[in-house]
Design an enzyme around this catalytic site. Structure first.
Site, PDB file in Angstrom:
ATOM      1  CB  ALA A  13      -0.870  -0.025   1.487  1.00  0.00           C
ATOM      2  CB  CYS A  14       0.050   4.862  -0.763  1.00  0.00           C
ATOM      3  SG  CYS A  14       0.632   6.494  -0.337  1.00  0.00           S
ATOM      4  N   PRO A  15       2.723   4.510   1.139  1.00  0.00           N
ATOM      5  CG  PRO A  15       4.508   5.799   2.116  1.00  0.00           C
ATOM      6  CD  PRO A  15       3.273   4.679   2.229  1.00  0.00           C
ATOM      7  CG  MET A  16       5.248   0.442   1.930  1.00  0.00           C
ATOM      8  SD  MET A  16       6.675   1.222   2.680  1.00  0.00           S
ATOM      9  CE  MET A  16       7.868   0.097   2.500  1.00  0.00           C
TER      10      MET A  16
ATOM     11  CG  ASN B  23       1.266   7.196   4.356  1.00  0.00           C
ATOM     12  OD1 ASN B  23       2.101   6.438   5.143  1.00  0.00           O
ATOM     13  ND2 ASN B  23       0.327   6.510   3.830  1.00  0.00           N
TER      14      ASN B  23
END
Lengths: 75, 132
Positions: A13-16, B23
């Site tokens: 999932a974001c930000p991976m 994030n």
């Protein structure tokens, strides 16, 4: 369009995906192509934006059986 | 995004706040931006040595726990590790630390301790300033 390296970012999932791509592309030379597989739907816009901001080129993207595939040429 | 500087203030301490901060910070760093985060008040939870591993969901939002597991979102511990690896500057607010009787050793490795003026000095030529 022969990819030098393929990065499997499926299930992430974001930000991976972006974090992994950043690491992977650092190991490549300018002009090399990195192939990326992802399942995060946000990757479509994120990878395009990331490539643009980093001076790389998103050559192509496809979607097969729910897996998004991208080919980015290092700038 | 090289030569882009991002200045972030993290002032809240729930799991949601941690994801918002880390994030955006790691995405910016992955886009070659220089990133600094100033942690103040409840935001200090996000870099507390033990606290960041078990941040609470906001009250009434506990049911989102399942969603976090299902979507395979990285843990905050993992994101803090990535932030450190990417040389994101983590600045803990000295004044809040004093109020809460916290010391540098209570936090994750590699943080800096500074006052509001340190953050202002860092942020003065930032291209983006974000507050969470």
């Amino acid at each position: 369009m022969e990819a030098v390296k393929t990065l499997d970012a499926t299930g992430l999932a974001c930000p991976m995906p972006i974090v992994k791509i950043k690491k992977a592309i650092q190991e490549l030379s300018s002009g090399d192509v990195l192939e990326i597989h992802a399942t995060d739907q946000g990757a479509k816009s994120d990878l395009a934006a990331w490539a643009k901001s980093g001076g790389h080129e998103l050559l192509k993207d496809t979607e097969e059986d729910g897996v998004l595939k991208f080919w980015i040429q290092k700038g | 995004m090289a030569n882009t500087k991002v200045a972030i203030i993290a002032a809240n301490g729930s799991l949601f706040d941690a994801y918002k901060v880390f994030n955006v910070a790691t995405a910016a760093a992955a886009s070659d931006a220089e990133v600094g985060i100033f942690f103040t008040f409840e935001g200090l939870n996000l870099i507390h040595k033990e606290g960041h591993k078990s941040l609470p969901l906001p009250e009434g939002k506990e049911h989102f726990q399942e969603g976090f597991e299902k979507t395979n979102v990285p843990s905050i511990e993992e994101l803090v590790g990535i932030a450190q690896e990417m040389n994101i500057k983590l600045i803990a607010c000295q004044m809040t630390m004093d109020v809460m009787s916290l010391e540098k050793g209570d936090f994750v490795e590699g943080i800096e301790v500074g006052g509001a003026a340190s953050f202002i000095d860092y942020a003065k030529d930032a291209n983006m300033s974000l507050t969470f």
